[in-house]
Design a protein around this motif. Structure first.
Motif, PDB file in Angstrom:
ATOM      1  N   GLY A  15      -2.153 -88.637 -37.665  1.00 28.35           N
ATOM      2  CA  GLY A  15      -0.928 -89.060 -38.304  1.00 28.35           C
ATOM      3  C   GLY A  15      -0.714 -90.562 -38.288  1.00 28.35           C
ATOM      4  O   GLY A  15       0.188 -91.073 -38.974  1.00 28.35           O
ATOM      5  N   GLY A  16      -1.510 -91.254 -37.516  1.00 29.40           N
ATOM      6  CA  GLY A  16      -1.386 -92.691 -37.401  1.00 29.40           C
ATOM      7  C   GLY A  16      -2.092 -93.440 -38.517  1.00 29.40           C
ATOM      8  O   GLY A  16      -2.620 -92.841 -39.456  1.00 29.40           O
ATOM      9  N   SER A  17      -2.092 -94.773 -38.390  1.00 27.22           N
ATOM     10  CA  SER A  17      -2.657 -95.645 -39.417  1.00 27.22           C
ATOM     11  C   SER A  17      -3.569 -96.696 -38.803  1.00 27.22           C
ATOM     12  O   SER A  17      -3.390 -97.091 -37.644  1.00 27.22           O
ATOM     13  N   GLY A  66      -4.306 -90.471 -51.805  1.00 28.64           N
ATOM     14  CA  GLY A  66      -2.941 -90.362 -51.319  1.00 28.64           C
ATOM     15  C   GLY A  66      -2.764 -90.815 -49.886  1.00 28.64           C
ATOM     16  O   GLY A  66      -1.632 -90.951 -49.416  1.00 28.64           O
ATOM     17  N   ARG A  67      -3.858 -91.043 -49.170  1.00 29.92           N
ATOM     18  CA  ARG A  67      -3.785 -91.486 -47.778  1.00 29.92           C
ATOM     19  C   ARG A  67      -4.413 -92.862 -47.567  1.00 29.92           C
ATOM     20  O   ARG A  67      -3.904 -93.660 -46.770  1.00 29.92           O
ATOM     21  N   PHE A  68      -5.506 -93.147 -48.249  1.00 30.78           N
ATOM     22  CA  PHE A  68      -6.221 -94.416 -48.084  1.00 30.78           C
ATOM     23  C   PHE A  68      -6.023 -95.271 -49.326  1.00 30.78           C
ATOM     24  O   PHE A  68      -6.016 -94.760 -50.457  1.00 30.78           O
ATOM     25  N   THR A  69      -5.940 -96.579 -49.114  1.00 28.74           N
ATOM     26  CA  THR A  69      -5.825 -97.528 -50.221  1.00 28.74           C
ATOM     27  C   THR A  69      -6.811 -98.666 -50.002  1.00 28.74           C
ATOM     28  O   THR A  69      -6.839 -99.270 -48.926  1.00 28.74           O
ATOM     29  N   LEU A  81      -9.228-101.663 -46.232  1.00 31.08           N
ATOM     30  CA  LEU A  81      -9.040-100.226 -46.401  1.00 31.08           C
ATOM     31  C   LEU A  81      -7.869 -99.826 -45.515  1.00 31.08           C
ATOM     32  O   LEU A  81      -7.992 -99.784 -44.293  1.00 31.08           O
ATOM     33  N   GLN A  82      -6.725 -99.587 -46.148  1.00 30.99           N
ATOM     34  CA  GLN A  82      -5.555 -99.127 -45.432  1.00 30.99           C
ATOM     35  C   GLN A  82      -5.618 -97.614 -45.316  1.00 30.99           C
ATOM     36  O   GLN A  82      -5.684 -96.918 -46.330  1.00 30.99           O
ATOM     37  N   MET A  83      -5.615 -97.120 -44.086  1.00 33.95           N
ATOM     38  CA  MET A  83      -5.760 -95.690 -43.842  1.00 33.95           C
ATOM     39  C   MET A  83      -4.496 -95.169 -43.179  1.00 33.95           C
ATOM     40  O   MET A  83      -4.155 -95.589 -42.064  1.00 33.95           O
ATOM     41  N   ASN A  84      -3.806 -94.292 -43.871  1.00 35.53           N
ATOM     42  CA  ASN A  84      -2.582 -93.681 -43.359  1.00 35.53           C
ATOM     43  C   ASN A  84      -2.772 -92.182 -43.178  1.00 35.53           C
ATOM     44  O   ASN A  84      -3.721 -91.602 -43.715  1.00 35.53           O
TER      45      ASN A  84
END
Length: 122
Positions: A15-17, A66-69, A81-84
């Protein structure tokens, strides 16, 4: 030659980023597509996301949509790479790579970083 260095990996709870960075040096970085790949324990390397030279085009694996950008800053010679909403199945070594073409095929990428470990605990 293009030299790539990943950073930003670590241990995070589900659930973290995390935000991974791929810093480039060498040839004109802005000429290249940059992709992120990952390789989990006992698994083959798989495509995660890629971004075109100007950041105008991106492609992502269905598993991370929908989770990574993915984004890039050519002035800083860096791709992010932003990972949520991380899941345990996202645990892997993450690699960035550079190529002239926008492709999801790891075999076509010419230059690779050394990888950064991402571990997601349940």
């Amino acid at each position: 030659q293009v030299q790539l260095v990943e950073s930003g990996g670590g241990l995070v709870q589900a659930g973290g980023s995390l935000r991974l960075s791929c810093a480039a040096s060498g040839r004109t970085f802005s000429d290249y597509v940059v992709g992120w790949f990952r390789q989990g324990p006992g698994k083959e390397r798989e495509f995660v996301a890629a971004v075109t030279w100007n950041g105008g085009g991106t492609v992502q694996a269905d598993s991370v949509k929908g989770r990574f950008t993915i984004s890039r800053d050519n002035a800083e010679n860096t791709v992010y790479l932003q990972m949520n909403s991380l899941k345990p199945e996202d645990t892997a070594v993450y690699y960035c790579a550079a190529d002239r073409r926008l492709t999801t095929n790891a075999r076509t990428y010419d230059f690779w970083g050394q990888g950064t470990q991402v571990t997601v605990s349940s």
